[in-house]
Scaffold this motif. Structure first.
Motif, PDB file in Angstrom:
ATOM      1  N   GLY A   1       0.914  -1.146  -0.096  1.00 41.07           N
ATOM      2  CA  GLY A   1      -0.104  -0.054   0.143  1.00 41.07           C
ATOM      3  C   GLY A   1       0.895   1.167  -0.062  1.00 41.07           C
ATOM      4  O   GLY A   1       0.187   2.254  -0.339  1.00 41.07           O
ATOM      5  N   GLY A   2       1.972   1.442   0.406  1.00 44.01           N
ATOM      6  CA  GLY A   2       3.100   2.292   0.438  1.00 44.01           C
ATOM      7  C   GLY A   2       3.797   2.538  -0.844  1.00 44.01           C
ATOM      8  O   GLY A   2       4.656   3.402  -0.760  1.00 44.01           O
ATOM      9  N   ALA A   3       3.765   1.340  -1.585  1.00 44.98           N
ATOM     10  CA  ALA A   3       4.805   1.409  -2.652  1.00 44.98           C
ATOM     11  C   ALA A   3       4.383   2.367  -3.906  1.00 44.98           C
ATOM     12  O   ALA A   3       3.191   2.661  -3.893  1.00 44.98           O
ATOM     13  N   PRO A   4       5.381   2.920  -4.694  1.00 47.63           N
ATOM     14  CA  PRO A   4       4.972   4.011  -5.729  1.00 47.63           C
ATOM     15  C   PRO A   4       4.543   3.155  -6.750  1.00 47.63           C
ATOM     16  O   PRO A   4       4.648   1.877  -6.701  1.00 47.63           O
ATOM     17  N   GLU A   5       3.928   3.652  -7.749  1.00 46.89           N
ATOM     18  CA  GLU A   5       3.348   3.184  -9.063  1.00 46.89           C
ATOM     19  C   GLU A   5       4.579   2.840  -9.694  1.00 46.89           C
ATOM     20  O   GLU A   5       5.555   3.529  -9.749  1.00 46.89           O
ATOM     21  N   GLY A   6       4.238   1.797 -10.569  1.00 49.57           N
ATOM     22  CA  GLY A   6       5.420   1.488 -11.721  1.00 49.57           C
ATOM     23  C   GLY A   6       5.672   0.151 -11.793  1.00 49.57           C
ATOM     24  O   GLY A   6       4.578  -0.521 -11.465  1.00 49.57           O
ATOM     25  N   GLU A   7       6.487  -0.394 -12.599  1.00 48.07           N
ATOM     26  CA  GLU A   7       6.637  -1.652 -13.010  1.00 48.07           C
ATOM     27  C   GLU A   7       6.978  -2.570 -11.638  1.00 48.07           C
ATOM     28  O   GLU A   7       7.705  -2.118 -10.784  1.00 48.07           O
ATOM     29  N   ARG A   8       6.310  -3.818 -11.633  1.00 49.80           N
ATOM     30  CA  ARG A   8       6.456  -4.500 -10.581  1.00 49.80           C
ATOM     31  C   ARG A   8       7.364  -5.919 -10.753  1.00 49.80           C
ATOM     32  O   ARG A   8       7.054  -6.661 -11.660  1.00 49.80           O
ATOM     33  N   TYR A   9       8.356  -6.269  -9.911  1.00 47.95           N
ATOM     34  CA  TYR A   9       8.985  -7.466 -10.153  1.00 47.95           C
ATOM     35  C   TYR A   9       9.104  -8.179  -8.856  1.00 47.95           C
ATOM     36  O   TYR A   9       9.320  -7.666  -7.828  1.00 47.95           O
TER      37      TYR A   9
END
Length: 173
Positions: free
Chosen positions: A80-88
């Motif tokens: 929930g605190g992660a930025p938007e973007g590509e996820r690995y």
């Protein structure tokens, strides 16, 4: 914990997290893991605009957040605190899933943290964090430099939780 001076293992080869390769192609498991508040996320960015990696052309030096107080550690967050973007998907350990997210924007540095490159902190981190950061940076940089199919030049898309790119024109991996 960092290795001692007599350990012949190169600093960036230390890792304790199981890469759990069998989970990368299981979208249902990945969705459940991402929804789990115990999952930990390593946020990454592309680094300062004037920084470059080892080769040319190359992406900017990828940075992540580390703690600035006490021993150097990755500043991990819940999904929930992660930025938007590509996820690995980076792996799992003791029931905890680990992901990296590469944000197109610079990282926000909350109090007690600073953005740093693998080269700056890799040897200072403990084995788990060194392994996570090394894998995350490798995936982020590989994905950033493989946006187009080497056969037809068509765009590629992320697959297998960031470990594969698929050509949108012909489906080649």
């Amino acid at each position: 914990m960092a290795t001692d001076a007599t350990d012949p293992t190169p600093s960036l080869a230390r890792a304790t997290i199981d890469p759990a390769g069998h989970r990368r192609a299981d979208p249902e498991w990945l969705d459940r893991a991402w929804s789990d508040p115990s999952t930990r996320v390593l946020a990454l960015d592309g680094g300062p605009p004037d920084s470059r990696g080892w080769s040319t052309p190359s992406p900017r030096r990828t940075r992540s957040l580390v703690t600035t107080e006490g021993p150097c550690r990755l500043a991990l967050t819940a999904p929930g605190g992660a930025p938007e973007g590509e996820r690995y998907f980076l792996g799992a350990e003791n029931g905890t899933a680990y992901f990296g997210v590469r944000s197109p924007d610079p990282l926000k540095e909350p109090a007690g943290t600073a953005a740093a490159t693998l080269g700056e902190v890799g040897a200072l981190l403990g084995d788990r964090d060194t392994g996570l950061l090394t894998r995350a940076v490798a995936l982020a940089n590989w994905n950033a430099t493989h946006r187009f199919c080497p056969r037809c030049g068509g765009p590629t898309r992320l697959a297998s939780a960031g470990h594969v790119r698929v050509c949108e024109n012909d489906g080649d991996e």
